[in-house]
Design an enzyme around this catalytic site. Structure first.
Site, PDB file in Angstrom:
ATOM      1  N   GLY A  21       0.912  -0.942   0.008  1.00 23.80           N
ATOM      2  CA  GLY A  21       0.198   0.089   0.245  1.00 23.80           C
ATOM      3  C   GLY A  21       0.959   0.961  -0.202  1.00 23.80           C
ATOM      4  O   GLY A  21       0.571   2.599  -1.052  1.00 23.80           O
ATOM      5  N   LEU A 110      -5.414  -7.376  -4.381  1.00 30.22           N
ATOM      6  CA  LEU A 110      -4.179  -7.998  -4.279  1.00 30.22           C
ATOM      7  C   LEU A 110      -3.757  -9.926  -3.711  1.00 30.22           C
ATOM      8  O   LEU A 110      -4.402  -9.716  -2.828  1.00 30.22           O
ATOM      9  CB  LEU A 110      -3.418  -6.748  -4.058  1.00 30.22           C
ATOM     10  CG  LEU A 110      -2.537  -5.689  -4.574  1.00 30.22           C
ATOM     11  CD1 LEU A 110      -3.915  -4.689  -5.101  1.00 30.22           C
ATOM     12  CD2 LEU A 110      -1.676  -5.600  -4.059  1.00 30.22           C
ATOM     13  N   GLY A 111      -3.276 -10.111  -4.248  1.00 31.98           N
ATOM     14  CA  GLY A 111      -3.340 -11.780  -3.314  1.00 31.98           C
ATOM     15  C   GLY A 111      -1.561 -12.086  -3.789  1.00 31.98           C
ATOM     16  O   GLY A 111      -1.224 -11.081  -3.258  1.00 31.98           O
ATOM     17  N   SER A 113       0.916 -15.037  -4.652  1.00 32.48           N
ATOM     18  CA  SER A 113       1.399 -17.056  -5.193  1.00 32.48           C
ATOM     19  C   SER A 113       0.940 -17.509  -4.738  1.00 32.48           C
ATOM     20  O   SER A 113       1.108 -19.071  -5.444  1.00 32.48           O
ATOM     21  CB  SER A 113       2.447 -17.311  -6.429  1.00 32.48           C
ATOM     22  OG  SER A 113       3.376 -16.802  -4.848  1.00 32.48           O
ATOM     23  N   CYS A 114       0.886 -17.620  -3.086  1.00 34.83           N
ATOM     24  CA  CYS A 114       0.280 -19.085  -2.735  1.00 34.83           C
ATOM     25  C   CYS A 114      -1.076 -19.737  -2.728  1.00 34.83           C
ATOM     26  O   CYS A 114      -1.261 -20.092  -2.354  1.00 34.83           O
ATOM     27  CB  CYS A 114       0.959 -19.158  -1.523  1.00 34.83           C
ATOM     28  SG  CYS A 114      -0.369 -18.112  -0.439  1.00 34.83           S
ATOM     29  N   TYR A 141      -4.898 -18.685   4.381  1.00 35.36           N
ATOM     30  CA  TYR A 141      -4.631 -17.733   3.437  1.00 35.36           C
ATOM     31  C   TYR A 141      -5.104 -17.507   2.344  1.00 35.36           C
ATOM     32  O   TYR A 141      -5.947 -16.629   1.310  1.00 35.36           O
ATOM     33  CB  TYR A 141      -3.167 -17.012   4.026  1.00 35.36           C
ATOM     34  CG  TYR A 141      -2.870 -15.882   3.401  1.00 35.36           C
ATOM     35  CD1 TYR A 141      -3.159 -14.450   3.602  1.00 35.36           C
ATOM     36  CD2 TYR A 141      -1.593 -16.028   1.644  1.00 35.36           C
ATOM     37  CE1 TYR A 141      -2.215 -13.309   3.133  1.00 35.36           C
ATOM     38  CE2 TYR A 141      -1.587 -14.782   1.030  1.00 35.36           C
ATOM     39  CZ  TYR A 141      -2.027 -13.343   1.897  1.00 35.36           C
ATOM     40  OH  TYR A 141      -1.789 -12.123   1.535  1.00 35.36           O
ATOM     41  N   LYS A 145      -7.572 -15.821  -0.306  1.00 37.34           N
ATOM     42  CA  LYS A 145      -6.911 -15.088  -1.283  1.00 37.34           C
ATOM     43  C   LYS A 145      -7.626 -15.462  -2.844  1.00 37.34           C
ATOM     44  O   LYS A 145      -8.256 -15.091  -3.923  1.00 37.34           O
ATOM     45  CB  LYS A 145      -5.776 -15.047  -1.571  1.00 37.34           C
ATOM     46  CG  LYS A 145      -5.176 -13.821  -0.494  1.00 37.34           C
ATOM     47  CD  LYS A 145      -5.572 -13.101  -0.967  1.00 37.34           C
ATOM     48  CE  LYS A 145      -5.561 -11.930   0.539  1.00 37.34           C
ATOM     49  NZ  LYS A 145      -5.564 -10.055  -0.507  1.00 37.34           N
TER      50      LYS A 145
END
Ligand code: GDP
Length: 333
Positions: A21, A110-111, A113-114, A141, A145
């Site tokens: 952010g 926004l997320g 790659s997991c 988590y 996402k």
């Protein structure tokens, strides 16, 4: 003309105090022509539905960057699984629904790659989403996402909302969390090697086997990619992505073994001692490299090299050692 009747785009950066952010705020301020709307958590708690709806109804917002999230490294995910899934689901549900009700023009979620399966073929394409079992250490988590991505797609399908999503690889840079327990590997190692050098310690312990491979993207590159994605007009953007798995991967396209990362950080910090691996700590997923062809075809490429990015981040850490010490207790929202 924007929703408020002025010529500037009114942009809400949710989570402006976090690493991503704050990078978005730097980039947007430098770009100009935006009316930035920012709220600290004590001013607007994004997990409270009616507060969020009230806020969106009052403010005439054109664009939203949803960078607010409860995030953390491998141990924090393990220690606070309920916080990770609850906070992230609540924030996403509240912000997306309020944005729909208020008629926000464009939103970028926004997320990370997991979200991709633990054993997804490498590099991981957007199409590999939901094709296999997730990595256990950050499943709660990741599920939150994935729900966020599917909400964006569903809101587009049912309501025609222009909600897009971006999935960065492991990020690092200024305003990262440098706490030794809850942070991600790169800031944790910067801090550990720095402390060891200051204390004249003979060795530094690195978690796991050192064999896992990770890809690291500087947060300024990430912010740049976000601006490029949100800047694309509707036709341009939605022509480039499928209706399902519409998220866009962002990374450098290159990965490095944790052992090599540790050696690079030791050199940058000036640590002369031994590096010891601690196999009692989890390795997590063996490899996490994103396929970045989709964003490359949209005309964006990472620019900041890993060595240069780590040097810059180390300098930032040194310059703000006092703040870093204050910010160490829990994963950040
Ligand atoms: P991940 O990418 O979700 O697994 O998140 P992390 O950044 O927390 O961990 C990446 C890899 O670095 C894992 O294999 C960790 O075991 C390893 N690692 C080595 N030392 C550290 C450390 O001090 N902190 C963290 N978070 N990870 C470490």
């Amino acid at each position: 003309m924007n929703a408020a009747g002025t010529s500037q785009t009114r942009v809400f950066v949710a989570g402006h105090r976090g690493m991503v952010g704050s990078a978005l705020v730097r980039k947007l301020s430098a770009a100009g022509h935006v009316d930035l709307l920012l709220r600290r958590r004590d001013q607007l708690d994004l997990t409270r539905q009616s507060d969020v709806e009230h806020f969106f109804a009052e403010q005439k917002i054109d664009q939203v960057y949803l960078a607010a999230a409860t995030v953390g490294g491998i141990l924090a995910n393990d220690q606070y699984p309920a916080d990770f899934i609850r906070d992230n689901l609540q924030i996403q549900v509240n912000v997306l629904e309020a944005a729909r009700q208020a008629g926000v023009d464009r939103l970028l979620l926004l997320g990370s790659s997991c979200i991709y399966p633990r054993n997804a073929p490498q590099p991981m394409t957007e199409e590999s989403l939901l094709t296999g079992v997730l990595e256990l250490t950050n499943e709660p988590y990741a599920v939150a996402k994935i729900a966020g991505i599917k909400m964006c797609e569903s809101y587009r399908r049912q309501y025609g909302c222009d909600f897009r999503s971006i999935m960065p690889t492991n990020l690092y840079g200024p305003n990262d969390n440098f706490d030794l327990e809850t942070s991600h590997v790169l800031p944790a190692l910067l801090r550990r090697f720095h402390d060891a050098t200051a204390d004249n310690a003979s060795e530094v312990v690195v978690w796991g086997s050192g064999k896992p491979r990770r890809e690291f993207l500087h947060v300024d590159d990430m912010a740049d990619a976000c601006l490029v994605l949100i800047g694309m007009n509707q036709q341009e953007f939605w022509d480039e992505v499928p209706v399902r798995n519409s998220q866009v991967n962002v990374g450098t396209g290159e990965d490095i073994a944790i052992a090599d990362l540790a050696a690079m950080i030791a050199r940058i910090v000036g640590f002369q001692g031994e590096i010891r691996f601690d196999p009692s700590k989890p390795d997590g997923t063996p490899r996490k490299l994103l396929d970045v062809s989709r964003i490359h075809s949209m005309g964006w490429k990472a620019r900041i090299g890993l060595h240069e990015g780590i040097e810059q981040t180390y300098q930032w850490m040194l310059d703000s050692m006092d703040d870093v010490t204050v910010n160490q207790e829990k994963p950040e929202t």
